[in-house]
Design an enzyme around this catalytic site. Structure first.
Site, PDB file in Angstrom:
ATOM      1  N   HIS A 272       1.056  -0.886  -0.262  1.00  0.00           N
ATOM      2  CA  HIS A 272      -0.168   0.118  -0.060  1.00  0.00           C
ATOM      3  C   HIS A 272       0.774   0.760  -0.149  1.00  0.00           C
ATOM      4  O   HIS A 272      -0.310   2.236  -0.365  1.00  0.00           O
ATOM      5  CB  HIS A 272      -1.264  -0.120   1.419  1.00  0.00           C
ATOM      6  N   ASP A 321      -0.943  -7.790   1.032  1.00  0.00           N
ATOM      7  CA  ASP A 321       0.009  -6.631   1.392  1.00  0.00           C
ATOM      8  C   ASP A 321       1.192  -6.452   1.610  1.00  0.00           C
ATOM      9  O   ASP A 321       2.327  -6.417   2.406  1.00  0.00           O
ATOM     10  CB  ASP A 321      -0.562  -5.323   2.763  1.00  0.00           C
ATOM     11  N   SER A 428       4.189   2.294   8.662  1.00  0.00           N
ATOM     12  CA  SER A 428       3.990   0.815   7.613  1.00  0.00           C
ATOM     13  C   SER A 428       5.275   0.582   6.427  1.00  0.00           C
ATOM     14  O   SER A 428       5.949   1.717   6.467  1.00  0.00           O
ATOM     15  CB  SER A 428       2.559   1.512   6.296  1.00  0.00           C
TER      16      SER A 428
END
Length: 477
Positions: A272, A321, A428
């Site tokens: 992402h 992801d 992330s």
């Protein structure tokens, strides 16, 4: 008369037996003839490299600064001294000195002690291989059956996928030698050998290094607390990477995401992070940095060769992801191992740690969801693996949770522990690591969550064990 007929018949039978035995000998003779045909090539006695008829090369004089130009002529190397100059570009690895012929473009490397090869890429001191041996550059040349490996430059391997004449041969460790290599990310180093007049691939008997260095660190106990975690040093998390992207509408770059070093030239991260589809040349990876934007003394910076996002990534649910970045380097080695830079261990496919195992996360993300800025210093958090029964939509506000995800959160509570450790925006792509067999091992990639540091609400991570095949396949040359 009868005896004469018997004698003639016996001779005929013996002759037939000889004729019928010819195919086996002819097979051997064909192999021998092939060897003799190959014998018109030249073997440089100084370097042990093989050259074909009319092929030319340079070689340095060992005890002087002179360079010889040689040509293969009917199996003999004809050599004479030629004038040389310094190379206009870097061509020799591991500290080798590059000389280029004054009158033509060929070059030669004078290698430091312990290295050899066309570009000093062969490490004569390498006695074992690490991980799968993809970066092994030693001189082992015997297969597990005891057969001698075939020179990668041999004409016999011209039609094979992997040979020393590929355009990317030097990157794969292939060249004018017969040393064991792993150019296709196989399970261990291998080579081609001749068995029963056929060329086959055999794994090599080169030993694996006794102790892997992945997942090892010099941990420093954090001294300062922060909302969402603890301020830490990069030596406690040497696999942590910082990914930067060029600004689209202005000069400079911005911090994009965290990442995880899994081998010398590969960084794992979250898919992402690349929803804006940055071209690889607009990305930069920094390793060995304690402070997000402040350069460190031992940091290493790389441009990106490839950015591989999982082909089935769902930007709505964040299923699959995961993404891979290949670091750009002029040699097979990219990141140099140090106290500040070291790869994390990937898990075995069947690894299952007990529920509530304590693990760690790290990153440069925000202190809390309402923070306007990312953290200036690397932080770590201590969380526990949730049971699969507690990692469902029911406990995450009806958000989709798939089998490709796992949950981890801070289970401490009460007034003594008011600061809940958790990942947040900016973390992330970073690691969730757990101790396994005395090595820190990658279990998850920081993916998503509901808020940051909310009591009894875990963070959600990409389950790495589900993607080992995908990682391996995409790391293949």
């Amino acid at each position: 008369m009868v005896n004469t007929m018997k004698t003639k018949l016996l001779c005929v039978l013996l002759l037939c037996g000889a004729v019928f035995s010819l195919p086996r000998q002819e097979t051997y003779r064909q192999l021998a003839r092939g060897s003799r045909a190959y014998g018109v090539a030249c073997r440089d006695e100084k370097t042990q490299m093989i050259y074909q008829q009319q092929e030319s090369w340079l070689r340095p004089e060992v005890r002087s600064k002179r360079v010889e130009h040689c040509r293969c002529d009917r199996g003999l190397a004809q050599c004479h001294t030629v004038p040389v100059k310094s190379c206009s570009e870097l061509r020799c690895f591991n500290g080798g000195t590059c000389w280029q012929a004054a009158s033509f473009s060929d070059f030669v490397c004078q290698c430091p002690k312990g290295y050899t090869g066309k570009q000093c890429e062969v490490d004569t001191h390498a006695t074992c291989y690490k991980d799968q041996g993809v970066t092994y550059r030693g001189t082992w040349s015997t297969s597990e059956s005891g057969a001698q490996c075939i020179n990668w430059n041999s004409n016999l391997l011209t039609r094979r996928t992997y040979n020393g004449r590929r355009s990317d041969a030097i990157t794969l460790g292939l060249g004018n030698h017969n040393y064991c290599r792993n150019p296709d990310n196989n399970s261990k180093p291998w080579c081609y050998v001749i068995k029963a007049s056929k060329f086959i691939l055999e794994f090599c008997s080169v030993p694996v290094c006794s102790k892997a260095t992945c997942g090892l660190r010099k941990y420093k106990e954090p001294q300062l607390h922060s909302t969402g975690g603890l301020f830490t040093d990069i030596t406690s998390h040497p696999w942590q990477a910082a990914i930067f992207a060029q600004n689209r509408r202005s000069s400079g770059e911005r911090f994009l995401c965290g990442g995880i070093l899994i081998s010398s030239c590969w960084v794992l991260t979250a898919a992402h992070c690349f929803q804006e589809r940055y071209p690889p040349q607009h990305l930069r990876v920094v390793l060995g940095r304690t402070y997000r934007v402040k350069p460190g003394k031992e940091e290493q910076t790389f441009e990106v060769e490839k950015c591989i996002v999982h082909e089935e990534f769902d930007d709505d649910t964040y299923n699959n992801d995961i993404a891979l970045l290949q670091l750009k380097s002029g040699s097979p080695q990219c990141a140099q191992e140090s106290d500040s830079v070291r790869a994390i261990c990937l898990p075995e496919a069947n690894l299952q740690l007990p529920d509530w195992t304590e693990c760690e996360l790290s990153g440069y993300g925000k202190h809390k969801s309402s923070s306007p800025f990312y953290s200036e210093q690397l932080k770590e958090g201590h969380v526990r693996l949730y049971p699969s029964s507690r990692c469902t939509s029911k406990f995450l506000f009806n958000k989709t949770v798939t089998n490709n995800m796992l949950c981890a959160g801070d289970t401490r509570s009460g007034e003594i522990y008011p600061n809940v450790h958790d990942a947040c925006q900016g973390d992330s792509g970073g690691p969730l690591v757990c101790m396994n067999d005395n090595h820190m091992t990658l279990l998850g990639i920081i993916s998503w969550g509901v808020g940051c540091g909310e009591k009894d609400i875990p963070g959600v991570y990409t389950k790495v064990t589900n993607y080992l095949g995908w990682i391996r396949d995409n790391m293949r040359p």
